[in-house]
Design a protein around this motif. Structure first.
Motif, short mmCIF file in Angstrom:
data_model
loop_
_atom_site.label_atom_id
_atom_site.label_comp_id
_atom_site.label_asym_id
_atom_site.label_seq_id
_atom_site.Cartn_x
_atom_site.Cartn_y
_atom_site.Cartn_z
N PHE A 1 29.19 -43.62 -81.04
CA PHE A 1 29.72 -44.35 -82.20
C PHE A 1 30.78 -43.51 -82.91
O PHE A 1 31.82 -44.05 -83.33
N SER A 2 30.56 -42.21 -83.02
CA SER A 2 31.55 -41.34 -83.66
C SER A 2 32.86 -41.34 -82.89
O SER A 2 33.94 -41.33 -83.49
N ARG A 3 32.77 -41.34 -81.56
CA ARG A 3 34.00 -41.34 -80.77
C ARG A 3 34.81 -42.61 -80.98
O ARG A 3 36.04 -42.58 -81.00
N LYS A 4 34.12 -43.75 -81.17
CA LYS A 4 34.84 -45.00 -81.45
C LYS A 4 35.57 -44.92 -82.79
O LYS A 4 36.72 -45.34 -82.91
N PRO B 1 26.00 -43.03 -89.36
CA PRO B 1 26.36 -43.14 -90.78
C PRO B 1 26.08 -44.53 -91.32
O PRO B 1 26.07 -45.51 -90.58
N SER B 2 25.84 -44.60 -92.61
CA SER B 2 25.54 -45.89 -93.24
C SER B 2 26.75 -46.82 -93.16
O SER B 2 27.91 -46.37 -93.06
N TRP B 3 26.48 -48.12 -93.25
CA TRP B 3 27.56 -49.10 -93.12
C TRP B 3 28.59 -48.97 -94.24
O TRP B 3 29.79 -49.16 -94.02
N ASP B 4 28.16 -48.64 -95.45
CA ASP B 4 29.14 -48.53 -96.53
C ASP B 4 30.17 -47.45 -96.25
O ASP B 4 31.36 -47.61 -96.54
N LYS B 5 29.75 -46.35 -95.63
CA LYS B 5 30.70 -45.28 -95.30
C LYS B 5 31.58 -45.67 -94.12
O LYS B 5 32.79 -45.39 -94.11
N VAL B 6 31.00 -46.35 -93.14
CA VAL B 6 31.79 -46.81 -91.99
C VAL B 6 32.84 -47.81 -92.44
O VAL B 6 34.02 -47.73 -92.05
N SER B 7 32.44 -48.77 -93.27
CA SER B 7 33.39 -49.80 -93.72
C SER B 7 34.51 -49.18 -94.54
O SER B 7 35.66 -49.62 -94.47
N GLY C 1 40.64 -52.97 -85.47
CA GLY C 1 39.47 -53.84 -85.47
C GLY C 1 39.17 -54.34 -86.86
O GLY C 1 39.48 -53.69 -87.87
N THR C 2 38.56 -55.52 -86.94
CA THR C 2 38.20 -56.10 -88.23
C THR C 2 36.88 -55.52 -88.72
O THR C 2 36.12 -54.91 -87.96
N LEU C 3 36.62 -55.73 -89.99
CA LEU C 3 35.34 -55.27 -90.53
C LEU C 3 34.17 -55.99 -89.85
O LEU C 3 33.12 -55.38 -89.62
N ALA C 4 34.38 -57.26 -89.51
CA ALA C 4 33.31 -58.00 -88.83
C ALA C 4 33.01 -57.38 -87.46
O ALA C 4 31.84 -57.25 -87.07
N GLU C 5 34.07 -57.00 -86.74
CA GLU C 5 33.87 -56.37 -85.44
C GLU C 5 33.16 -55.03 -85.58
O GLU C 5 32.27 -54.70 -84.78
N TRP C 6 33.54 -54.26 -86.58
CA TRP C 6 32.90 -52.96 -86.78
C TRP C 6 31.46 -53.12 -87.26
O TRP C 6 30.61 -52.29 -86.95
N VAL D 1 29.44 -55.43 -86.21
CA VAL D 1 28.68 -55.67 -84.99
C VAL D 1 28.45 -54.35 -84.25
O VAL D 1 27.33 -54.07 -83.78
N ARG D 2 29.50 -53.51 -84.14
CA ARG D 2 29.36 -52.22 -83.47
C ARG D 2 28.33 -51.34 -84.18
O ARG D 2 27.54 -50.65 -83.53
N HIS D 3 28.37 -51.36 -85.50
CA HIS D 3 27.45 -50.54 -86.27
C HIS D 3 26.02 -51.01 -86.06
O HIS D 3 25.11 -50.20 -85.86
N GLU D 4 25.78 -52.33 -86.08
CA GLU D 4 24.44 -52.85 -85.88
C GLU D 4 23.94 -52.53 -84.47
O GLU D 4 22.75 -52.21 -84.28
N GLU D 5 24.82 -52.62 -83.47
CA GLU D 5 24.43 -52.27 -82.10
C GLU D 5 24.05 -50.80 -82.00
O GLU D 5 23.07 -50.43 -81.33
#
Length: 339
Positions: A12-15, A70-76, A97-102, A104-108
């Motif tokens: 996830f970090s590499r993405k 990392p938490s979603w708030d920091k990723v977003s 990428g859109t926030l919606a796409e990210w 999904v990646r974060h939840e995965e």
């Protein structure tokens, strides 16, 4: 084999790191300024809770120097910064990428992390025999005792053996290996994770790192060090440009007992390792090779023969992909001139 949870975190970090580079953000200083601007704007918006992300925390997320997703708030927040930077530079925002796409990646990634098996703790190897370190007063398990209050338990096994090694093989994806760092570079790197500590304690952490380097200064032909460094650690390292220039000049001045190879940032061989790898080899047949996998706040010491072979193969793959020492020096000079 590597910790499956750490694999998920690193993937996830590499993405995120790839999106950071696609946004063409020039440095971590620029990233910090953009984070502060968005955080300030969010503070004035009642509908949004303010999220703070420091320069050092952003660096740790992007470089996988964490144990958890990392938490979603920091990723977003990071994604919004990348999108803004890309838009300003005329880069299609679709490449970020859109926030919606990210989301999904974060939840995965979170699901993968939760489902991954928790690894059993691997104890550090037993201390080496006293008196086996030649010119080290008190033996290898006592030389660092004046710094015992700043040495975590998981690092003790490594310190007990480093001064006994005849060959040190190191791969570093995010920064210059500690044994090759200048004092100034070490101080800035240590401040990233320990900057909240008093100045005296920070200075002692730096001094411990400098003391370790005495092993490379013995002048008796041992040890030899083979260091493979990711090009990105030199171009995008979280230190000031002047500090990096001084660090690169230091790498260029190292003696023949230290071989430095630079691995091009775009080379796919980076997939051979999930993080830093250090392998110590000893002159005594009584000591097996020591594999040391350091993380931000922990470490693994794989002891099974299959695991040792796995990491040796990974380092060999990285070494074959990296530039040879002389071309590496040419690249180092080029990076120094560009900073």
């Amino acid at each position: 084999m590597p910790d499956e949870r750490k694999r998920v975190v690193d993937a996830f970090s590499r993405k995120l790191d790839a999106a950071y580079h696609r946004a063409a953000i020039s440095s971590y200083d620029e990233l910090a300024r953009r984070l502060e601007a968005i955080e300030a704007a969010d503070a004035g918006t009642a509908a949004r809770l303010r999220t703070h992300l420091s320069r050092s925390s952003a660096w740790a997320i992007l470089k996988g120097r964490r144990e958890r997703i990392p938490s979603w708030d920091k990723v977003s927040l990071l994604v919004r910064v990348f999108q803004a930077a890309a838009t300003e530079r005329g880069i299609p925002v679709e490449t970020i990428g859109t926030l919606a796409e990210w989301k999904v990646r974060h939840e995965e990634a979170m699901t993968g992390y939760r489902l991954a098996p928790v690894p059993a703790p691997v104890p550090a190897p037993a201390p080496a025999r006293a008196g086996a370190s030649g010119d080290l007063p008190g033996g290898p398990q006592t030389w660092w005792h004046p710094f015992a209050d700043i040495v975590p338990r998981w690092f003790e096994g490594y310190l007990n053996h480093e001064f006994l090694s005849d060959l040190i093989t190191s791969y570093e994806p995010s920064y210059v290996p500690g044994l090759l760092q200048t004092r100034r570079y070490a101080a800035e790197i240590i401040a990233l994770t320990h900057g909240h500590e008093p100045r005296e304690r920070l200075d002692r952490r730096v001094e411990l790192r400098m003391r370790r380097q005495r092993h490379l200064e013995r002048g008796n032909g041992r040890p030899h060090m083979w260091a493979i460094i990711n090009e990105g650690a030199l171009r995008h390292g979280p230190v000031r440009p002047a500090t990096m220039r001084g660090q690169i000049r230091h790498l260029l001045r190292l003696g023949p007992h230290v071989s430095v190879q630079i691995l091009p940032a775009s080379h796919p061989a980076h997939d051979a390792a999930d993080g830093p790898i250090t392998i110590l080899r000893f002159g005594s047949l009584k000591l097996s090779d020591l594999v040391f996998l350091e993380d931000a706040d922990s470490a693994l010491y794989p002891t099974a023969e299959a695991d040792r072979a796995y990491y040796q193969k990974a380092v060999n793959k990285l070494g074959l992909a990296a530039l040879r020492p002389e071309p590496s020096k040419a690249l180092l000079r080029g990076i120094e001139n560009e900073l």
